[in-house]
Design an enzyme around this catalytic site. Sequence first.
Site, mmCIF file in Angstrom:
data_model
loop_
_atom_site.group_PDB
_atom_site.id
_atom_site.type_symbol
_atom_site.label_atom_id
_atom_site.label_comp_id
_atom_site.label_asym_id
_atom_site.label_seq_id
_atom_site.Cartn_x
_atom_site.Cartn_y
_atom_site.Cartn_z
ATOM 1 N N PRO A 1 0.850 -1.190 0.000
ATOM 2 C CA PRO A 1 0.000 0.000 0.000
ATOM 3 C C PRO A 1 0.887 1.242 0.000
ATOM 4 O O PRO A 1 1.794 1.356 0.824
ATOM 5 C CB PRO A 1 -0.775 -0.114 1.321
ATOM 6 C CG PRO A 1 -0.025 -1.071 2.174
ATOM 7 C CD PRO A 1 0.864 -1.895 1.294
ATOM 8 N N GLN B 1 -6.397 -2.441 3.569
ATOM 9 C CA GLN B 1 -5.665 -2.140 4.799
ATOM 10 C C GLN B 1 -6.429 -1.121 5.638
ATOM 11 O O GLN B 1 -6.848 -0.079 5.127
ATOM 12 C CB GLN B 1 -4.279 -1.586 4.483
ATOM 13 C CG GLN B 1 -3.433 -1.501 5.741
ATOM 14 C CD GLN B 1 -2.142 -0.757 5.540
ATOM 15 O OE1 GLN B 1 -2.139 0.411 5.175
ATOM 16 N NE2 GLN B 1 -1.030 -1.427 5.795
ATOM 17 N N CYS C 1 2.503 2.883 10.060
ATOM 18 C CA CYS C 1 2.522 4.234 9.493
ATOM 19 C C CYS C 1 3.117 5.223 10.502
ATOM 20 O O CYS C 1 2.637 5.333 11.631
ATOM 21 C CB CYS C 1 1.114 4.669 9.092
ATOM 22 S SG CYS C 1 1.136 6.264 8.271
ATOM 23 N N GLY D 1 10.964 -3.412 2.254
ATOM 24 C CA GLY D 1 11.854 -2.266 2.442
ATOM 25 C C GLY D 1 13.018 -2.268 1.480
ATOM 26 O O GLY D 1 13.844 -3.177 1.497
ATOM 27 N N ASP D 2 13.045 -1.265 0.587
ATOM 28 C CA ASP D 2 14.175 -1.033 -0.322
ATOM 29 C C ASP D 2 14.360 -2.115 -1.385
ATOM 30 O O ASP D 2 15.472 -2.275 -1.907
ATOM 31 C CB ASP D 2 15.493 -0.877 0.461
ATOM 32 C CG ASP D 2 15.465 0.291 1.420
ATOM 33 O OD1 ASP D 2 14.535 1.110 1.338
ATOM 34 O OD2 ASP D 2 16.382 0.386 2.260
ATOM 35 N N ARG E 1 7.926 1.440 -3.313
ATOM 36 C CA ARG E 1 8.436 2.485 -4.199
ATOM 37 C C ARG E 1 9.079 1.923 -5.460
ATOM 38 O O ARG E 1 9.014 2.546 -6.525
ATOM 39 C CB ARG E 1 9.410 3.373 -3.422
ATOM 40 C CG ARG E 1 8.698 4.230 -2.378
ATOM 41 C CD ARG E 1 9.655 4.788 -1.362
ATOM 42 N NE ARG E 1 10.287 3.734 -0.579
ATOM 43 C CZ ARG E 1 11.271 3.920 0.281
ATOM 44 N NH1 ARG E 1 11.745 5.126 0.471
ATOM 45 N NH2 ARG E 1 11.773 2.907 0.963
HETATM 46 C C1 LIG Z 1 4.200 7.866 -0.038
HETATM 47 C C2 LIG Z 1 4.090 6.606 0.772
HETATM 48 C C3 LIG Z 1 2.848 6.179 1.204
HETATM 49 C C4 LIG Z 1 2.725 5.006 1.964
HETATM 50 N N1 LIG Z 1 1.488 4.585 2.355
HETATM 51 C C5 LIG Z 1 1.368 3.451 3.092
HETATM 52 C C6 LIG Z 1 0.094 2.963 3.499
HETATM 53 O O1 LIG Z 1 -0.955 3.519 3.164
HETATM 54 N N2 LIG Z 1 0.069 1.841 4.273
HETATM 55 C C7 LIG Z 1 1.212 1.175 4.642
HETATM 56 O O2 LIG Z 1 1.144 0.161 5.330
HETATM 57 N N3 LIG Z 1 2.417 1.597 4.239
HETATM 58 C C8 LIG Z 1 2.521 2.702 3.475
HETATM 59 N N4 LIG Z 1 3.747 3.102 3.051
HETATM 60 C C9 LIG Z 1 4.910 2.257 3.356
HETATM 61 C C10 LIG Z 1 5.116 1.235 2.229
HETATM 62 O O3 LIG Z 1 4.034 0.350 2.128
HETATM 63 C C11 LIG Z 1 6.395 0.421 2.460
HETATM 64 O O4 LIG Z 1 6.282 -0.260 3.679
HETATM 65 C C12 LIG Z 1 7.633 1.297 2.496
HETATM 66 O O5 LIG Z 1 7.610 2.263 1.478
HETATM 67 C C13 LIG Z 1 8.906 0.448 2.364
HETATM 68 O O6 LIG Z 1 8.849 -0.340 1.204
HETATM 69 P P1 LIG Z 1 9.555 0.109 -0.193
HETATM 70 O O7 LIG Z 1 10.986 0.425 0.123
HETATM 71 O O8 LIG Z 1 9.379 -1.074 -1.084
HETATM 72 O O9 LIG Z 1 8.830 1.333 -0.663
HETATM 73 C C14 LIG Z 1 3.876 4.258 2.298
HETATM 74 C C15 LIG Z 1 5.121 4.684 1.829
HETATM 75 C C16 LIG Z 1 5.239 5.832 1.071
HETATM 76 C C17 LIG Z 1 6.600 6.248 0.561
#
Ligand SMILES: Cc1cc2nc3c(=O)[nH]c(=O)nc-3n(C[C@H](O)[C@H](O)[C@H](O)COP(=O)(O)O)c2cc1C
Length: 397
Positions: free
Chosen positions: A48, A103, A133, A241-242, A265
Site C-alpha cells: 500500500p 488495509q 505508518c 523495504g528497499d 516504491r
Molecule cells: C508515499 C508513501 C505512502 C505510503 N502509504 C502506506 C500505506 O498507506 N500503508 C502502509 O502500510 N504503508 C505505506 N507506506 C509504506 C510502504 O508500504 C512500504 O512499507 C515502504 O515504502 C517500504 O517499502 P519500499 O521500500 O518497497 O517502498 C507508504 C510509503 C510511502 C513512501
Amino acid sequence: MPSKNANNTSAPCKRIRGARCFSATLDYSLPVLRIGPVQLDSPLLLAPIAGHTDIAFRILCREQGGVGAAYTDLLNSRAILKETERTLDLARTNEFDQPAGMQLYGNSDDPLPEAAIWAVDHGAKIIDINMGCPVDKVAKKSGGSLLLRDCGNTTMLAKRIVDAVTRHTNGRVPVTAKMRLGWDPEHKVAPILARALADIGIAAVTVHARYTVQFFSGSADWNAIGEVVEAVPDIPVIGNGDVTLPEHVTKIMQMSGCTGVMIGRGALRTPWLFRQAKTLLDTGTAGPEPLLGAKLDVVLRHLDLSKEYDGEERALTRMRQHISWYGKTMGHVKPIKESIRLATTFDDAKAVLLAARAEFTDFDFPAVALSRTRHDPHIPTVQHDFLDLTCRNQSSE
Ligand SMILES: Cc1cc2nc3c(=O)[nH]c(=O)nc-3n(C[C@H](O)[C@H](O)[C@H](O)COP(=O)(O)O)c2cc1C
C-alpha cells in the site's frame, strides 16, 4: 538507495524454510505463499502506498505479471463506516484486482472489527491492519506505528478483528498485520508482537525493516526480518523495504528466510519489477529489462487505466504526479516529464506519450541507451528526433 544498501553484500544463505534456498548453488524453486486459506500465485506483493496504489495502478502492476496480491491505501475505519466518497473511492476493487487486500488503520477506540466486515463485504480477500505508518496524521491518533508501543493492547485489538472476520466469513478471509521493527532501536518489538499476533490468529505479518523514528531514512535491515521469521515459524513473514531490483527479492529472502516480499516504491518506478523478479525466482535468471518503447507502453496503459477508473481530469493529475517515478528508469526524458506536467488536458498528455512512443515502433533499445544520447556523437538519428520531438511538445504548451 540500492547501491548503498548494506543489505547488498553477499550473505550466506542462513535462514531457509523447508528446501527453499536462493543461493547460486542450490535449486531456485518458487516459494509458495499461502496466507491463511488464500493461496497466492506469486510470493510478491504490491505494498500500500497512499496516494499511488489506487485501483488503476494496482491493475497496471497485475497486468505486468508476477503480483501475488495488492493492497489498497490505508483506510480509516470510521470513514469506511460513514462511506465517505473518498474512502469508497480508495476501497474500490473488482475482478481484475484479485486477490485484493484492504488495509485498515485505527486504534482500540475505533470500529475496526466493523470496518473489517464492511471491507470483506466490499471485495477484500485479505484484511490488513496497519501497524507501521509513522506520519502524524495516523500515529498521533494512536493508529499506525503507535500500535507498536503497546503490544498488549494491540494484540487484543487484533484479536477482536480476527474474531469478527472469522465469524463473518467462516474463516475464509485472513487477517494480517503490517508493522515496522519497532518504534526505535531500543524497542525492537516486531518479533514478540508477531508471536503474540500469530497466537491470536493473525495469518501473516509484513515487516518493513525500519523503525518508526527512521521514517524512510537509512537502509531497511533485511537481517532483522529474520528475527521475526524465527519467532513465527507457523505463519508466513513478508519482507519489505528497499526492494527495487529483481535480485533484491532473492537477497531479502536469503538473508531473512521470509517467504513473501512486498514492494512499494520500486513498483512506482518499475511496475514490471514483479514479473522480472518472479522470473528470477522461477528460473534463476531475472526477466529482461523492458526496452524504452515497452516502458512507454506501460506509462500509456497507466494513463488509460486511470481514465477508465477516474476520468480524464484525475488521470491527468495522477500522471503529472507519477511521471517522475517513471522518469527515474528511462534515462534523460526530462522533456517528456516537463511536457506531461505542463499538459492541460488528458489528450495533450496522451499525445506527448504517443509521439514519444512513435519514435520506437521500428527501432527499439534499452532505456539506458537514451541516457547516453547527449554525449555520444555516433547515436542513431532517431534518438535525436526523440529528444527534439519531446522538446517541441514542451515549447508548444
Ligand atoms: C508515499 C508513501 C505512502 C505510503 N502509504 C502506506 C500505506 O498507506 N500503508 C502502509 O502500510 N504503508 C505505506 N507506506 C509504506 C510502504 O508500504 C512500504 O512499507 C515502504 O515504502 C517500504 O517499502 P519500499 O521500500 O518497497 O517502498 C507508504 C510509503 C510511502 C513512501
